[in-house]
Design an enzyme around this catalytic site. Structure first.
Site, PDB file in Angstrom:
ATOM      1  N   ASP A 292     -46.873 -48.372 -44.823  1.00 16.03           N
ATOM      2  CA  ASP A 292     -46.330 -47.537 -45.892  1.00 16.03           C
ATOM      3  C   ASP A 292     -44.836 -47.346 -45.633  1.00 16.03           C
ATOM      4  OD1 ASP A 292     -46.567 -45.795 -43.727  1.00 16.03           O
ATOM      5  OD2 ASP A 292     -47.437 -44.163 -44.887  1.00 16.03           O
TER       6      ASP A 292
ATOM      7  N   TYR B 111     -41.017 -45.963 -44.821  1.00 17.04           N
ATOM      8  CA  TYR B 111     -40.462 -45.003 -43.872  1.00 17.04           C
ATOM      9  C   TYR B 111     -40.431 -43.624 -44.543  1.00 17.04           C
ATOM     10  CZ  TYR B 111     -38.702 -49.102 -41.299  1.00 17.04           C
ATOM     11  OH  TYR B 111     -38.581 -50.281 -40.598  1.00 17.04           O
TER      12      TYR B 111
ATOM     13  N   PHE C 151     -40.311 -52.492 -43.887  1.00 20.73           N
ATOM     14  CA  PHE C 151     -39.580 -52.563 -42.621  1.00 20.73           C
ATOM     15  C   PHE C 151     -38.060 -52.496 -42.787  1.00 20.73           C
ATOM     16  CE2 PHE C 151     -43.634 -54.714 -41.628  1.00 20.73           C
ATOM     17  CZ  PHE C 151     -44.062 -53.908 -40.587  1.00 20.73           C
TER      18      PHE C 151
ATOM     19  N   HIS D 259     -48.879 -54.575 -34.291  1.00 18.71           N
ATOM     20  CA  HIS D 259     -47.757 -54.037 -35.053  1.00 18.71           C
ATOM     21  C   HIS D 259     -46.512 -53.946 -34.159  1.00 18.71           C
ATOM     22  CE1 HIS D 259     -45.488 -51.078 -37.465  1.00 18.71           C
ATOM     23  NE2 HIS D 259     -46.220 -51.472 -38.472  1.00 18.71           N
TER      24      HIS D 259
END
Length: 229
Positions: A67, A69, A80, A193
């Site tokens: 999701d 930031y 990202f 991740h």
């Protein structure tokens, strides 16, 4: 959530989903949250930025995030990525570390990944909004149907594509990539991740950038210039 906000190239794939009762509930809930004074990121006008950057048939690499930031000024619709002048969060810093180790590309001065998106890298979060300061707060509210449809549209386009799935949330989308198994014409790369909590468990050393380029080149789709500066 209105249909006119959908980028033209994605309308065939997404309009049925966005016309559903689930999508209407999501839209109403988001409006109510904003009316209650809650800050939601990214701001309106940026929430479909990943789709605006490239049409389904032009996508060469899909990088899936969880999701947006949840800090002020960070999210701008590309997974990202952060706008120019914003300090890269830790996960993005680890992505840059792996990029340097993989392709000897020095850490860039910017955290804005728009140059990747312009080359057909779909930087798509599973959930496209979040409440300020509350990671995961909009998960399960209806965005999954929209992003599932986007991933399916890319997988159905027929062009060999790389799907980069970092972490368990992204890897749940693997079933949406049609043609998996024997004779698959897509490449699916999975690893932990890039978060500081998991990057040392196999993200570092996974070499996603060089592996993606090798696949694309071998299938006549060129390579991505991963350099941002």
């Amino acid at each position: 959530m209105a249909s006119e906000t959908i980028p033209q190239g994605w309308r065939e794939a997404l309009e049925p989903v966005l016309a559903s009762a689930e999508a209407r509930r999501l839209g109403g809930w988001l409006r109510a949250e904003e009316a209650a004074g809650k800050a939601i990121y990214p701001p309106r006008g940026c929430r479909l930025a990943a789709l605006e950057a490239c049409d389904p048939e032009d996508v060469r690499v899909v990088i899936l995030g969880q999701d947006p930031y949840h800090g002020p000024g960070q999210a701008h619709g590309l997974a990202f990525s952060v706008p120019e002048g914003v300090k890269p969060p830790p996960s993005l810093g680890n992505i840059f570390k792996e990029l340097e180790d993989d392709l000897a590309i020095p850490r860039p001065r910017t955290g804005n990944l728009a140059k990747w998106a312009e080359q057909g890298v779909l930087l798509l979060n599973n959930t496209l909004t979040v409440e300020a300061g509350k990671a995961g707060s909009h998960a399960g509210r209806g965005w999954d149907a929209v992003t599932d449809a986007a991933v399916e549209a890319v997988a159905a386009s027929g062009a060999p594509t790389v799907f980069v799935l970092w972490g368990s949330h992204a890897q749940k989308k693997a079933g949406r990539v049609r043609g998996l198994g024997a004779g698959a014409h897509h490449l699916v790369l999975t690893s932990p991740h890039p978060s500081p909590l998991s990057a040392h468990r196999g993200f570092f050393g996974s070499r996603p950038f060089s592996r993606a380029n090798a696949f694309l080149e071998s299938h006549g789709r060129g390579t991505i210039n991963w350099r941002l500066d």
